[in-house]
Design a protein around this motif. Sequence first.
Motif, PDB file in Angstrom:
ATOM      1  N   ARG A   3       0.750  -1.328  -0.050  1.00  0.00           N
ATOM      2  CA  ARG A   3      -0.033   0.006   0.095  1.00  0.00           C
ATOM      3  C   ARG A   3       0.936   1.328   0.025  1.00  0.00           C
ATOM      4  NH1 ARG A   3      -4.061  -1.219   5.198  1.00  0.00           N
ATOM      5  NH2 ARG A   3      -5.221  -2.863   4.170  1.00  0.00           N
ATOM      6  N   SER A   4       0.376   2.101  -0.689  1.00  0.00           N
ATOM      7  CA  SER A   4       1.003   3.697  -0.677  1.00  0.00           C
ATOM      8  C   SER A   4       0.583   4.232   0.713  1.00  0.00           C
ATOM      9  CB  SER A   4       0.574   4.422  -1.667  1.00  0.00           C
ATOM     10  OG  SER A   4       0.988   5.795  -1.461  1.00  0.00           O
ATOM     11  N   MET A   5       1.182   5.234   0.848  1.00  0.00           N
ATOM     12  CA  MET A   5       0.702   6.086   2.348  1.00  0.00           C
ATOM     13  C   MET A   5       0.129   7.223   1.915  1.00  0.00           C
ATOM     14  SD  MET A   5       3.552   5.380   5.378  1.00  0.00           S
ATOM     15  CE  MET A   5       5.089   5.675   4.488  1.00  0.00           C
ATOM     16  N   THR A   6      -0.321   7.432   0.598  1.00  0.00           N
ATOM     17  CA  THR A   6      -1.018   8.730   0.138  1.00  0.00           C
ATOM     18  C   THR A   6      -2.428   8.652  -0.240  1.00  0.00           C
ATOM     19  OG1 THR A   6       1.239   9.683  -0.506  1.00  0.00           O
ATOM     20  CG2 THR A   6      -0.777  10.814  -1.347  1.00  0.00           C
ATOM     21  N   ALA A   7      -3.434   9.111   0.472  1.00  0.00           N
ATOM     22  CA  ALA A   7      -4.790   9.174   0.149  1.00  0.00           C
ATOM     23  C   ALA A   7      -5.513  10.008   0.675  1.00  0.00           C
ATOM     24  CB  ALA A   7      -5.083   7.519   0.641  1.00  0.00           C
ATOM     25  N   PHE A   8      -6.689  10.237   0.144  1.00  0.00           N
ATOM     26  CA  PHE A   8      -7.882  11.265   0.682  1.00  0.00           C
ATOM     27  C   PHE A   8      -9.309  10.243   0.462  1.00  0.00           C
ATOM     28  CE2 PHE A   8     -11.291  14.042  -0.125  1.00  0.00           C
ATOM     29  CZ  PHE A   8     -11.399  14.735   1.001  1.00  0.00           C
ATOM     30  N   ALA A   9      -9.891  10.438   1.499  1.00  0.00           N
ATOM     31  CA  ALA A   9     -11.317   9.794   1.327  1.00  0.00           C
ATOM     32  C   ALA A   9     -12.271  10.724   2.230  1.00  0.00           C
ATOM     33  CB  ALA A   9     -11.360   8.537   1.815  1.00  0.00           C
ATOM     34  N   SER A  10     -13.513  10.797   1.734  1.00  0.00           N
ATOM     35  CA  SER A  10     -14.482  11.402   2.735  1.00  0.00           C
ATOM     36  C   SER A  10     -15.892  10.493   2.655  1.00  0.00           C
ATOM     37  CB  SER A  10     -14.708  12.977   2.168  1.00  0.00           C
ATOM     38  OG  SER A  10     -15.304  12.948   1.145  1.00  0.00           O
ATOM     39  N   GLY A  11     -16.638  10.734   3.504  1.00  0.00           N
ATOM     40  CA  GLY A  11     -18.234  10.155   3.508  1.00  0.00           C
ATOM     41  C   GLY A  11     -19.035  11.072   4.396  1.00  0.00           C
ATOM     42  N   GLU A  12     -20.313  10.955   4.225  1.00  0.00           N
ATOM     43  CA  GLU A  12     -21.248  11.518   5.119  1.00  0.00           C
ATOM     44  C   GLU A  12     -22.610  10.746   5.133  1.00  0.00           C
ATOM     45  OE1 GLU A  12     -22.116  15.395   3.364  1.00  0.00           O
ATOM     46  OE2 GLU A  12     -23.671  14.640   2.042  1.00  0.00           O
ATOM     47  N   ARG A  13     -23.033  10.801   6.331  1.00  0.00           N
ATOM     48  CA  ARG A  13     -24.162  10.208   6.583  1.00  0.00           C
ATOM     49  C   ARG A  13     -24.995  10.897   7.676  1.00  0.00           C
ATOM     50  NH1 ARG A  13     -23.116   4.276   8.933  1.00  0.00           N
ATOM     51  NH2 ARG A  13     -22.122   4.122   6.827  1.00  0.00           N
ATOM     52  N   GLU A  14     -26.551  10.790   7.634  1.00  0.00           N
ATOM     53  CA  GLU A  14     -27.325  11.564   8.540  1.00  0.00           C
ATOM     54  C   GLU A  14     -27.839  10.523   9.574  1.00  0.00           C
ATOM     55  OE1 GLU A  14     -32.000  13.070   8.684  1.00  0.00           O
ATOM     56  OE2 GLU A  14     -30.730  13.101   6.765  1.00  0.00           O
ATOM     57  N   ILE A  15     -27.377  11.016  10.932  1.00  0.00           N
ATOM     58  CA  ILE A  15     -27.585  10.021  11.993  1.00  0.00           C
ATOM     59  C   ILE A  15     -28.347  10.804  12.963  1.00  0.00           C
ATOM     60  CG2 ILE A  15     -26.463   8.534  13.612  1.00  0.00           C
ATOM     61  CD1 ILE A  15     -24.063   8.482  11.978  1.00  0.00           C
ATOM     62  N   GLN A  16     -29.646  10.294  13.141  1.00  0.00           N
ATOM     63  CA  GLN A  16     -30.453  10.937  14.711  1.00  0.00           C
ATOM     64  C   GLN A  16     -30.611  12.391  14.253  1.00  0.00           C
ATOM     65  OE1 GLN A  16     -29.581   9.591  18.498  1.00  0.00           O
ATOM     66  NE2 GLN A  16     -28.601   7.720  17.683  1.00  0.00           N
ATOM     67  N   GLY A  17     -30.782  12.850  12.957  1.00  0.00           N
ATOM     68  CA  GLY A  17     -30.845  14.387  12.830  1.00  0.00           C
ATOM     69  C   GLY A  17     -29.520  15.104  12.673  1.00  0.00           C
ATOM     70  N   TRP A  18     -28.715  14.528  12.778  1.00  0.00           N
ATOM     71  CA  TRP A  18     -27.299  15.245  12.368  1.00  0.00           C
ATOM     72  C   TRP A  18     -26.626  14.473  11.110  1.00  0.00           C
ATOM     73  CZ3 TRP A  18     -25.229  18.881  15.702  1.00  0.00           C
ATOM     74  CH2 TRP A  18     -25.793  19.099  16.999  1.00  0.00           C
ATOM     75  N   LEU A  19     -25.750  15.541  10.474  1.00  0.00           N
ATOM     76  CA  LEU A  19     -25.361  15.176   9.132  1.00  0.00           C
ATOM     77  C   LEU A  19     -23.727  14.993   9.593  1.00  0.00           C
ATOM     78  CD1 LEU A  19     -25.496  14.420   6.255  1.00  0.00           C
ATOM     79  CD2 LEU A  19     -25.211  16.779   5.816  1.00  0.00           C
ATOM     80  N   PHE A  20     -23.187  14.039   9.645  1.00  0.00           N
ATOM     81  CA  PHE A  20     -22.055  13.708   9.824  1.00  0.00           C
ATOM     82  C   PHE A  20     -21.111  13.521   8.561  1.00  0.00           C
ATOM     83  CE2 PHE A  20     -24.121  12.693  13.893  1.00  0.00           C
ATOM     84  CZ  PHE A  20     -23.073  13.014  14.832  1.00  0.00           C
TER      85      PHE A  20
END
Length: 289
Positions: A3-20
């Motif tokens: 594996r390389s050590m360079t990366a970027f990732a993101s994700g979002e999810r609505e949980i109990q009225g909050w958008l994380f």
Amino acid sequence: MIRSMTAFASGEREIQGWLFTWEVRSVNHRYLDLSLRLPDAFRFLEPAARSRIGSLINRGRLDCTLSCKKSTEGGADIRVYRDLVAKLLAAAREVDDLSDRPLVGFSALDVLKWPGALHEPEADREQLAAEVLDLLTAVLKQAIAVRENEGRQLAVLLEERCFKLREHVAAARARMPEVLQSIRQKIVARLAEISANPDSDRLEQEMVYLAQKLDVDEELDRLNAHVDEVTRALRQKEPVGRRLDFLLQEMNREANTLGSKSADAETTKTSVEMKVLIEQMREQTQNIE
């Protein structure tokens, strides 16, 4: 798979009225250097988040950031404490009556900002933690997929250089008999120029000594062994970055020894070419987990 050590990732999810939203950025580092940023209200997640990250990633500098905001649906159950708001308004009117001139007015939003004026349903902390960590795991797996994809590209480049190193080792080995023969001819020619008639046994002894001094078979054997080990390491599943660092240091040492024992320009050139390839490999392995 490396594996390389360079990366970027993101994700979002609505949980109990909050958008994380989780964002993960990683670059190369000797060890696992983790920077975790969480909103104050969710600091309780830090120990579990660190444990989750450490279980999936072994090496690299990671910046992991969690952000959250109320979702549109999450505000539907907000209730106003009417009694408290009425008391706030009455107190405001009383202050205004005591003043000899009208005070600066305030809006409904100013009232709602007062602590306790609004009531929001409390989140299920345990369930919220589980789902936020589950989202973190999903984002980490995305980052790992990016690191593995780049790792595959690095492996191809490293194997190409391993192949070239083997060619240089073979060329240096094939060159040695010719080098020794050339040295012998030069010595004999020089003796002929000065009309010397050396003892043939003594001459052979000196040639044997010279051949031993210039012998690089061990260095070439070790170089081949190290190249084989690098190729094997590239196919392992566990992190091998540090092992590759060590192997390349050893390979560079053998290439230097080959250069120091060199007795002709071609062997010196071969040694330099080896060191160039090894340095290129070292630069690439700096980004391998």
